[in-house]
Scaffold this motif. Sequence first.
Motif, PDB file in Angstrom:
ATOM      1  N   PRO A 210       3.151  15.360   2.463  1.00  0.00           N
ATOM      2  CA  PRO A 210       3.368  16.097   3.720  1.00  0.00           C
ATOM      3  C   PRO A 210       3.972  15.174   4.774  1.00  0.00           C
ATOM      4  N   LEU A 211       4.835  15.713   5.607  1.00  0.00           N
ATOM      5  CA  LEU A 211       5.431  14.913   6.669  1.00  0.00           C
ATOM      6  C   LEU A 211       4.352  14.343   7.589  1.00  0.00           C
ATOM      7  N   GLU A 212       3.263  15.098   7.767  1.00  0.00           N
ATOM      8  CA  GLU A 212       2.167  14.597   8.606  1.00  0.00           C
ATOM      9  C   GLU A 212       1.577  13.305   8.052  1.00  0.00           C
ATOM     10  N   ALA A 213       1.595  13.142   6.710  1.00  0.00           N
ATOM     11  CA  ALA A 213       1.091  11.902   6.109  1.00  0.00           C
ATOM     12  C   ALA A 213       1.981  10.722   6.483  1.00  0.00           C
ATOM     13  N   CYS A 214       3.271  10.975   6.647  1.00  0.00           N
ATOM     14  CA  CYS A 214       4.191   9.921   7.094  1.00  0.00           C
ATOM     15  C   CYS A 214       3.867   9.529   8.535  1.00  0.00           C
ATOM     16  N   PHE A 215       3.547  10.504   9.381  1.00  0.00           N
ATOM     17  CA  PHE A 215       3.141  10.199  10.754  1.00  0.00           C
ATOM     18  C   PHE A 215       1.819   9.426  10.760  1.00  0.00           C
ATOM     19  N   GLU A 216       0.893   9.786   9.867  1.00  0.00           N
ATOM     20  CA  GLU A 216      -0.380   9.063   9.780  1.00  0.00           C
ATOM     21  C   GLU A 216      -0.147   7.604   9.400  1.00  0.00           C
ATOM     22  N   GLU A 217       0.761   7.375   8.459  1.00  0.00           N
ATOM     23  CA  GLU A 217       1.091   6.000   8.059  1.00  0.00           C
ATOM     24  C   GLU A 217       1.735   5.244   9.219  1.00  0.00           C
ATOM     25  N   PHE A 218       2.608   5.911   9.951  1.00  0.00           N
ATOM     26  CA  PHE A 218       3.320   5.308  11.080  1.00  0.00           C
ATOM     27  C   PHE A 218       2.353   4.883  12.185  1.00  0.00           C
ATOM     28  N   THR A 219       1.300   5.670  12.396  1.00  0.00           N
ATOM     29  CA  THR A 219       0.357   5.399  13.487  1.00  0.00           C
ATOM     30  C   THR A 219      -0.941   4.749  13.007  1.00  0.00           C
ATOM     31  N   ALA A 220      -0.980   4.301  11.752  1.00  0.00           N
ATOM     32  CA  ALA A 220      -2.201   3.689  11.204  1.00  0.00           C
ATOM     33  C   ALA A 220      -2.519   2.384  11.935  1.00  0.00           C
ATOM     34  N   VAL A 221      -3.801   2.100  12.070  1.00  0.00           N
ATOM     35  CA  VAL A 221      -4.253   0.857  12.715  1.00  0.00           C
ATOM     36  C   VAL A 221      -4.031  -0.303  11.760  1.00  0.00           C
ATOM     37  N   GLU A 222      -3.392  -1.346  12.267  1.00  0.00           N
ATOM     38  CA  GLU A 222      -3.121  -2.564  11.493  1.00  0.00           C
ATOM     39  C   GLU A 222      -4.013  -3.676  12.024  1.00  0.00           C
ATOM     40  N   VAL A 223      -4.632  -4.445  11.136  1.00  0.00           N
ATOM     41  CA  VAL A 223      -5.480  -5.569  11.541  1.00  0.00           C
ATOM     42  C   VAL A 223      -4.646  -6.847  11.520  1.00  0.00           C
ATOM     43  N   LEU A 224      -4.666  -7.553  12.649  1.00  0.00           N
ATOM     44  CA  LEU A 224      -3.969  -8.836  12.762  1.00  0.00           C
ATOM     45  C   LEU A 224      -4.983  -9.954  12.561  1.00  0.00           C
ATOM     46  N   GLU A 225      -4.813 -10.714  11.500  1.00  0.00           N
ATOM     47  CA  GLU A 225      -5.748 -11.801  11.196  1.00  0.00           C
ATOM     48  C   GLU A 225      -5.006 -12.906  10.470  1.00  0.00           C
ATOM     49  N   GLY A 226      -5.714 -14.010  10.225  1.00  0.00           N
ATOM     50  CA  GLY A 226      -5.088 -15.141   9.549  1.00  0.00           C
ATOM     51  C   GLY A 226      -3.921 -15.679  10.360  1.00  0.00           C
ATOM     52  N   ALA A 227      -2.771 -15.831   9.697  1.00  0.00           N
ATOM     53  CA  ALA A 227      -1.585 -16.364  10.379  1.00  0.00           C
ATOM     54  C   ALA A 227      -1.054 -15.407  11.436  1.00  0.00           C
ATOM     55  N   ASP A 228      -1.457 -14.133  11.379  1.00  0.00           N
ATOM     56  CA  ASP A 228      -0.963 -13.131  12.330  1.00  0.00           C
ATOM     57  C   ASP A 228      -1.922 -12.882  13.488  1.00  0.00           C
TER      58      ASP A 228
ATOM     59  N   PHE B 278       7.150  19.946   4.704  1.00  0.00           N
ATOM     60  CA  PHE B 278       7.102  19.954   6.160  1.00  0.00           C
ATOM     61  C   PHE B 278       7.076  21.396   6.638  1.00  0.00           C
ATOM     62  N   PRO B 279       6.397  21.629   7.747  1.00  0.00           N
ATOM     63  CA  PRO B 279       6.328  23.012   8.262  1.00  0.00           C
ATOM     64  C   PRO B 279       7.666  23.428   8.851  1.00  0.00           C
ATOM     65  N   GLU B 280       8.034  24.677   8.634  1.00  0.00           N
ATOM     66  CA  GLU B 280       9.257  25.193   9.248  1.00  0.00           C
ATOM     67  C   GLU B 280       9.030  25.523  10.719  1.00  0.00           C
ATOM     68  N   GLU B 281       7.779  25.738  11.080  1.00  0.00           N
ATOM     69  CA  GLU B 281       7.459  26.035  12.471  1.00  0.00           C
ATOM     70  C   GLU B 281       6.141  25.360  12.835  1.00  0.00           C
ATOM     71  N   GLY B 282       6.057  24.918  14.072  1.00  0.00           N
ATOM     72  CA  GLY B 282       4.787  24.450  14.622  1.00  0.00           C
ATOM     73  C   GLY B 282       4.313  23.088  14.174  1.00  0.00           C
ATOM     74  N   LEU B 283       5.230  22.136  13.893  1.00  0.00           N
ATOM     75  CA  LEU B 283       4.790  20.766  13.627  1.00  0.00           C
ATOM     76  C   LEU B 283       4.130  20.230  14.894  1.00  0.00           C
ATOM     77  N   ASN B 284       2.859  19.852  14.803  1.00  0.00           N
ATOM     78  CA  ASN B 284       2.074  19.447  15.969  1.00  0.00           C
ATOM     79  C   ASN B 284       1.890  17.930  15.967  1.00  0.00           C
ATOM     80  N   LEU B 285       2.413  17.274  16.988  1.00  0.00           N
ATOM     81  CA  LEU B 285       2.297  15.814  17.087  1.00  0.00           C
ATOM     82  C   LEU B 285       1.070  15.360  17.870  1.00  0.00           C
ATOM     83  N   SER B 286       0.230  16.298  18.309  1.00  0.00           N
ATOM     84  CA  SER B 286      -0.938  15.931  19.119  1.00  0.00           C
ATOM     85  C   SER B 286      -1.801  14.830  18.492  1.00  0.00           C
ATOM     86  N   PRO B 287      -2.069  14.856  17.158  1.00  0.00           N
ATOM     87  CA  PRO B 287      -2.918  13.803  16.580  1.00  0.00           C
ATOM     88  C   PRO B 287      -2.307  12.411  16.640  1.00  0.00           C
ATOM     89  N   PHE B 288      -1.006  12.317  16.921  1.00  0.00           N
ATOM     90  CA  PHE B 288      -0.309  11.030  16.895  1.00  0.00           C
ATOM     91  C   PHE B 288       0.130  10.606  18.293  1.00  0.00           C
TER      92      PHE B 288
END
Length: 200
Positions: free
Chosen positions: A77-95, A144-154
């Motif tokens: 689902p396209l929403e899963a791509c948005f979830e990946e895009f907005t996923a929390v990344e942990v900065l540790e070690g050299a980063d 992907f939805p043809e209507e009503g893609l909601n970006l509120s969660p992102f």
Amino acid sequence: GGGDVWRQRALMNMGYGGGEYSSVVGGFGGQLVSTITCLECGFQSPCYDPFLDLSLPIPAHAHVKEGEDAKAGVVCPLEACFEEFTAVEVLEGADMYHCSACQERRRATKQLLIAHAPRMLVVHVKRFCHTLTTREKLVTPLAFPEEGLNLSPFMLPPETPDSSHLPPPPPPLYDLVAIALHVGGIGGGHYHALCRKREE
């Protein structure tokens, strides 16, 4: 209406005050916020950037590469791509992040969210993978939805203490209008465009 008021405020926050922006920015311009949070003291450092389109990754678990047998039933689902895009990344070690409050390098989190949604949304799905030695195309089917893609969660939650006199911003909903797609492989192919016909 209320949406126009919030839209004007968003454009001003992006540095386009007083109507000093093109019709392209007015139609397609949005804003991302990247927030780094120190895991020791909780100090947050936001950084805002404008965008005209969003490049979304396909989650690793849904990768189907060119030449591979399709994974049974895998449709991303396209929403899963948005979830990946907005996923929390942990900065540790050299980063690890140098925290301004702690004055030391600390473990931290980093997250991208949409601060201001555009009037018209353009999404680019990353289908070409590059490593030091290979180039591959992902052929994962997308839904992907043809209507009503909601970006509120992102979205970054709206701040309203100084804006209580304004009506709440409308939810960022989008209907599909057109698709551009690559037909072919990593070595070549053609781009096709499909557009929904406006009903009379």
